[in-house]
Design a protein around this motif. Structure first.
Motif, PDB file in Angstrom:
ATOM      1  N   LYS A  39     -10.021  -2.958  26.388  1.00  0.00           N
ATOM      2  CA  LYS A  39     -10.858  -1.766  26.536  1.00  0.00           C
ATOM      3  C   LYS A  39     -11.666  -1.905  27.812  1.00  0.00           C
ATOM      4  N   GLY A  70      -8.872  -2.698  31.569  1.00  0.00           N
ATOM      5  CA  GLY A  70      -8.810  -2.991  30.149  1.00  0.00           C
ATOM      6  C   GLY A  70      -8.821  -4.461  29.793  1.00  0.00           C
ATOM      7  N   GLU A 109     -17.489  -0.831  27.928  1.00  0.00           N
ATOM      8  CA  GLU A 109     -17.528  -0.684  26.474  1.00  0.00           C
ATOM      9  C   GLU A 109     -17.490  -2.034  25.749  1.00  0.00           C
ATOM     10  N   THR A 110     -17.408  -3.115  26.498  1.00  0.00           N
ATOM     11  CA  THR A 110     -17.311  -4.453  25.905  1.00  0.00           C
ATOM     12  C   THR A 110     -18.705  -5.051  25.760  1.00  0.00           C
ATOM     13  N   GLU A 137     -10.239  -7.593  22.758  1.00  0.00           N
ATOM     14  CA  GLU A 137      -9.734  -6.224  22.679  1.00  0.00           C
ATOM     15  C   GLU A 137      -9.555  -5.637  24.066  1.00  0.00           C
TER      16      GLU A 137
END
Length: 236
Positions: free
Chosen positions: A86, A138, A90-91, A84
């Motif tokens: 991001k 990201g 946040e991973t 994803e």
């Protein structure tokens, strides 16, 4: 008959590369979880159904699959996953581990298995990405895993002097991955997707079959580059 081993042949670039080499008269040994019927209809195609995220299954499965195949002209390590888009913060570690397992360690398991066999290999090409060097926001786990793949291939090149190794960035290809990048990712936050959206539907982002021809023709030319080098197909 010359033989090529390709991972991730069920769709996208791997499928396109398989089609190209079948048309060139090769026997294609394909590895993927699933397969499209058009490949199975070709008598020069042989398939191994294998989930490369299951690292412990690679060695016994690949060893049996290649037992009677002899020498390989090329190995193309194409299978991989994006994850994803991001921020890295946040991973989760679980997601990062999965990306590393599929994009890096599965390739190590496969290569180590092949190199324990008596058969010879002329060239190994690992499909990398511009994301391995760009560092765009990201792309976290994907960028890290592809950068690690670049270095792993460089290290194998130093160890296995009889085999020619390269990582190859294939450029933009219009696959399901692009549908996600161009349709679901917040372009205001992850600006690198703007370039992808602009390229989609143009000659700058070929379909898998067209990309398979481009990469298929590039693979033999990689022998002219230093073993272990990262090469961008758009700069060849």
């Amino acid at each position: 008959m010359k033989k090529i081993l390709i991972t991730g042949v069920s769709k996208g670039l791997g499928w396109g590369i398989a089609q190209y080499f079948l048309n060139e008269g090769f026997k294609v040994l394909g590895i993927s979880r699933g397969i499209l019927e058009d490949l199975n209809k070709n008598e020069n195609f042989k398939h191994l159904a294998l989930d490369l995220s299951d690292l412990s299954s690679i060695q016994p499965s690949v060893k049996k699959f290649l037992a009677d195949e002899g020498d390989l002209e090329y190995i193309v390590l194409n299978a991989g996953m994006l994850g994803e888009i991001k921020d890295l913060q946040e991973t989760s570690m679980e997601d990062l581990k999965t990306l590393m397992d599929v994009n890096v360690w599965s390739n190590k398991e496969l290569l180590d298995t092949v190199f324990t066999q008596p058969s010879k290999v002329k060239q190994v090409v690992a499909i990398s990405s511009g994301a391995s060097i760009n560092g765009n926001r990201g792309w976290g786990g994907y960028s890290i895993s592809k950068a690690a793949l670049n270095m792993m291939i460089k290290l194998y090149a130093a160890e296995k002097e009889a085999v020619h190794f390269n990582t190859l960035a294939p450029g933009l290809i219009d696959t399901g991955m692009q549908d996600y990048l161009c349709g679901e990712v917040d372009e205001s936050k992850f600006e690198s997707t703007l370039r992808l959206k602009a390229a989609k539907g143009t000659s700058s982002m070929p379909k898998p079959k067209e990309a398979g021809v481009i990469i298929g023709k590039a693979i033999p030319k990689l022998i002219e580059y230093q073993s272990g080098d990262y090469v961008d197909v758009r700069k060849m």
